[in-house]
Design a protein around this motif. Structure first.
Motif, PDB file in Angstrom:
ATOM      1  N   PRO A 198      -1.002  -6.534  -3.768  1.00  0.00           N
ATOM      2  CA  PRO A 198      -1.556  -6.218  -2.621  1.00  0.00           C
ATOM      3  C   PRO A 198      -2.220  -4.636  -2.907  1.00  0.00           C
ATOM      4  CG  PRO A 198       0.431  -6.522  -1.956  1.00  0.00           C
ATOM      5  CD  PRO A 198       0.299  -7.234  -3.249  1.00  0.00           C
ATOM      6  N   SER A 199      -2.903  -4.062  -2.123  1.00  0.00           N
ATOM      7  CA  SER A 199      -3.212  -2.650  -2.615  1.00  0.00           C
ATOM      8  C   SER A 199      -1.936  -1.836  -2.273  1.00  0.00           C
ATOM      9  CB  SER A 199      -4.440  -2.177  -1.359  1.00  0.00           C
ATOM     10  OG  SER A 199      -4.830  -0.923  -1.652  1.00  0.00           O
ATOM     11  N   GLY A 200      -2.087  -0.927  -3.039  1.00  0.00           N
ATOM     12  CA  GLY A 200      -0.805   0.244  -3.134  1.00  0.00           C
ATOM     13  C   GLY A 200       0.443  -0.357  -3.844  1.00  0.00           C
ATOM     14  N   CYS A 201       0.417  -1.490  -4.310  1.00  0.00           N
ATOM     15  CA  CYS A 201       1.868  -2.130  -4.856  1.00  0.00           C
ATOM     16  C   CYS A 201       2.055  -1.334  -6.225  1.00  0.00           C
ATOM     17  CB  CYS A 201       1.700  -3.508  -4.974  1.00  0.00           C
ATOM     18  SG  CYS A 201       0.711  -4.115  -6.156  1.00  0.00           S
ATOM     19  N   GLY A 202       1.283  -0.671  -6.826  1.00  0.00           N
ATOM     20  CA  GLY A 202       1.485   0.029  -7.981  1.00  0.00           C
ATOM     21  C   GLY A 202       0.770  -0.557  -9.237  1.00  0.00           C
ATOM     22  N   LYS A 203      -0.244  -1.332  -9.140  1.00  0.00           N
ATOM     23  CA  LYS A 203      -1.040  -2.056 -10.334  1.00  0.00           C
ATOM     24  C   LYS A 203      -1.519  -0.616 -11.366  1.00  0.00           C
ATOM     25  CE  LYS A 203      -3.729  -4.262  -7.769  1.00  0.00           C
ATOM     26  NZ  LYS A 203      -3.191  -3.918  -6.056  1.00  0.00           N
ATOM     27  N   SER A 204      -2.270  -0.115 -10.625  1.00  0.00           N
ATOM     28  CA  SER A 204      -3.103   1.086 -11.456  1.00  0.00           C
ATOM     29  C   SER A 204      -1.898   1.998 -12.157  1.00  0.00           C
ATOM     30  CB  SER A 204      -3.863   1.972 -10.478  1.00  0.00           C
ATOM     31  OG  SER A 204      -4.768   1.264  -9.927  1.00  0.00           O
ATOM     32  N   THR A 205      -0.776   2.481 -11.175  1.00  0.00           N
ATOM     33  CA  THR A 205       0.365   3.282 -11.821  1.00  0.00           C
ATOM     34  C   THR A 205       0.725   2.706 -12.989  1.00  0.00           C
ATOM     35  OG1 THR A 205       0.734   3.807  -9.400  1.00  0.00           O
ATOM     36  CG2 THR A 205       2.225   4.481 -11.032  1.00  0.00           C
ATOM     37  N   LEU A 206       1.198   1.402 -12.843  1.00  0.00           N
ATOM     38  CA  LEU A 206       1.559   0.542 -14.046  1.00  0.00           C
ATOM     39  C   LEU A 206       0.626   0.920 -15.301  1.00  0.00           C
ATOM     40  CD1 LEU A 206       4.040  -1.116 -14.925  1.00  0.00           C
ATOM     41  CD2 LEU A 206       2.686  -3.136 -14.341  1.00  0.00           C
TER      42      LEU A 206
HETATM   43  N1  LIG Z   1       0.443  11.608  -6.342  1.00  0.00           N
HETATM   44  C1  LIG Z   1       1.138  10.617  -5.518  1.00  0.00           C
HETATM   45  N2  LIG Z   1       2.206  10.978  -4.823  1.00  0.00           N
HETATM   46  C2  LIG Z   1       2.708  10.027  -4.006  1.00  0.00           C
HETATM   47  N3  LIG Z   1       2.464   8.745  -3.884  1.00  0.00           N
HETATM   48  C3  LIG Z   1       1.433   8.449  -4.789  1.00  0.00           C
HETATM   49  C4  LIG Z   1       0.760   9.116  -5.645  1.00  0.00           C
HETATM   50  N4  LIG Z   1      -0.327   8.787  -6.205  1.00  0.00           N
HETATM   51  C5  LIG Z   1      -0.290   7.208  -5.679  1.00  0.00           C
HETATM   52  N5  LIG Z   1       0.951   7.160  -4.792  1.00  0.00           N
HETATM   53  C6  LIG Z   1       1.253   6.107  -4.221  1.00  0.00           C
HETATM   54  O1  LIG Z   1       1.739   4.923  -5.312  1.00  0.00           O
HETATM   55  C7  LIG Z   1       1.528   3.757  -4.814  1.00  0.00           C
HETATM   56  C8  LIG Z   1       0.606   2.767  -5.642  1.00  0.00           C
HETATM   57  O2  LIG Z   1      -0.590   3.319  -6.120  1.00  0.00           O
HETATM   58  P1  LIG Z   1      -1.562   2.506  -7.156  1.00  0.00           P
HETATM   59  O3  LIG Z   1      -2.702   3.364  -7.174  1.00  0.00           O
HETATM   60  O4  LIG Z   1      -0.822   2.015  -8.426  1.00  0.00           O
HETATM   61  O5  LIG Z   1      -1.731   1.154  -6.175  1.00  0.00           O
HETATM   62  P2  LIG Z   1      -2.685  -0.146  -6.740  1.00  0.00           P
HETATM   63  O6  LIG Z   1      -1.719  -1.385  -6.635  1.00  0.00           O
HETATM   64  O7  LIG Z   1      -3.395   0.303  -7.860  1.00  0.00           O
HETATM   65  O8  LIG Z   1      -3.529  -0.138  -5.215  1.00  0.00           O
HETATM   66  P3  LIG Z   1      -5.085  -0.601  -5.139  1.00  0.00           P
HETATM   67  O9  LIG Z   1      -5.165  -2.063  -5.481  1.00  0.00           O
HETATM   68  O10 LIG Z   1      -5.455  -0.054  -3.800  1.00  0.00           O
HETATM   69  O11 LIG Z   1      -5.800   0.215  -6.424  1.00  0.00           O
HETATM   70  C9  LIG Z   1       0.542   3.698  -3.386  1.00  0.00           C
HETATM   71  O12 LIG Z   1       1.449   3.497  -2.444  1.00  0.00           O
HETATM   72  C10 LIG Z   1       0.025   5.322  -3.667  1.00  0.00           C
HETATM   73  O13 LIG Z   1       0.132   5.703  -2.116  1.00  0.00           O
END
Ligand SMILES: Nc1ncnc2c1ncn2[C@@H]1O[C@H](COP(=O)(O)OP(=O)(O)OP(=O)(O)O)[C@@H](O)[C@H]1O
Ligand SMILES: [Mg+2]
Length: 368
Positions: free
Chosen positions: A49-57
């Motif tokens: 789901p959105s915000g679960c950390g996919k892009s961060t990974l």
């Molecule tokens: N600079 C930051 N400080 C604090 N939290 C952050 C920061 N950048 C991202 N986050 C948090 O990290 C979490 C993961 O973000 P990420 O972009 O990896 O999600 P995602 O799975 O790619 O979501 P989406 O499907 O919406 O693209 C989110 O809850 C976001 O709010």
């Protein structure tokens, strides 16, 4: 296979994450320590789901985001402290990020130019990749003169022209319409078969996940819920979270209670035989339910609320013991005036989950 196909194929690298963590502060732990291994040449889809950390990974692997802790190994080399360009990874983003004032050729050749590759070799490599992606006729155009799908192919071409060990895709198809998405999915799959680079592909789209992946990694709040083949994820979901995430409509989950011989729904109807006591969550996929109009065996009675005719099949929604249950059936037309349904839930198709943790419990039914 031409020279560039061979070069990329030869370079496919395995990826190991060892205790990789991302925390912005003590309260904001986006990825708790993660251990995972991706095989060389494997196509992994990351779903969640959105915000679960996919892009961060993905960004931690690419080097666009620092790890808070842990090691990232690419082809046996520790890369977490290396600059992005020294990691052998190339990334394709959702918004393509092409240079609008450059031609398709210049967009694809740019990173080679920056890396000091000689002009003749740049031209040869771009020509080979353009052929592979059916872009040879568009090399002198600017991105503004291309369709969405062609732009997306340029973005992919720009990534693979550098002959990366690893290709990272962050929702690359989500800006495209349904038909183009489908076409690009087929092309990507074909491309991966040809070049074989280890690929990680982030998406929200479960059809993309099911069709592209060798293995799907399902993330929930930065933790791995399950990492397995599409087939295993579909047929043997490790948790309620996974079960509800895959399938359209998703798996039905019903609270049940066992008395040591049978499982009963909240209204007392018997759904299955099982030597279990206590509370559980019972799962059944909409397409596994058998609809009848008369009670037989352990059929349970439900009340039809509405049906959607999708052409190839119908989806029925019915009230069952205080829950709404969805049923996918190739028929349905003859049921339209029938408000009372009898549903058979075949034991071989049932899934059982712990009522508290939501984790799957294996081997609960004799028929499985
Ligand atoms: N600079 C930051 N400080 C604090 N939290 C952050 C920061 N950048 C991202 N986050 C948090 O990290 C979490 C993961 O973000 P990420 O972009 O990896 O999600 P995602 O799975 O790619 O979501 P989406 O499907 O919406 O693209 C989110 O809850 C976001 O709010
Ligand atoms: Mg994202």
């Amino acid at each position: 296979m031409n020279a560039i196909d061979t070069a990329i194929r030869a370079a496919a690298a395995d990826i190991k994450l060892i205790g990789v963590t991302k925390a912005y502060d003590a309260q904001t732990v986006v990825i708790p320590p993660m251990d995972v291994e991706l095989r060389a040449g494997e196509f992994t889809v990351v779903l969640g789901p959105s915000g679960c950390g996919k892009s961060t990974l993905l960004q931690m692997i690419a080097g666009l985001e620092r790890v808070s802790d842990g090691k990232i190994m690419v082809g046996g080399r520790e890369v977490q402290d290396l600059e992005p360009k020294r990691r052998g990874c190339a990334m394709v983003f959702q918004n393509y990020a092409l240079y609008p004032h450059m031609t398709v050729f210049e967009n694809m050749a740019y990173s080679l130019k920056v890396a000091g590759v000689r002009k003749a070799e740049r031209a040869a490599r771009v020509a080979a990749v353009a052929r592979m992606l059916a872009l040879s006729d568009y090399l002198t155009r600017k991105p503004g003169q291309l369709s969405g799908g062609q732009r997306q192919r340029v973005a992919i071409g720009r990534a693979i022209v550098r002959e990366p060990n690893v290709l990272l895709f962050d929702e690359p198809l989500s800006n495209l319409d349904a038909q183009l998405r489908h076409d690009m999915r087929v092309e990507l799959s074909e491309l991966h078969r040809r070049i074989g680079a280890t690929s990680i592909f982030v998406t929200h789209d479960q059809v993309e996940a099911m069709t592209l992946a060798d293995r799907i990694l399902i993330l929930n709040k930065g933790r791995i819920e399950q990492f397995d083949t599409p087939k295993a994820i579909y047929h043997h979901p490790a948790s309620v979270f996974v079960a509800k995430f895959i399938g359209a409509p998703p798996m039905n989950i019903l609270p049940v209670t066992g008395d040591g011989s049978v499982l009963r729904l909240a209204d007392g109807q018997i759904v299955a035989e099982a030597r279990l006591t206590g509370s559980y969550q019972l799962g059944i996929r909409p397409e596994d339910i058998v609809v009848g109009i008369k009670a037989d065996g352990h059929a349970v009675r439900a009340v039809l609320r509405f049906r959607e005719d999708l052409g190839s099949h119908s989806v029925l929604a019915a009230d069952l013991a205080g829950s709404v249950i969805r049923i996918a059936t190739p028929f349905g037309a003859d049921l339209i005036n029938q408000s009372e349904l009898f549903l058979n839930l075949p034991a071989a198709r049932l899934h059982l989950f712990d009522a508290e943790t939501g984790r799957a419990i294996c081997g609960a039914f004799a028929a499985q």
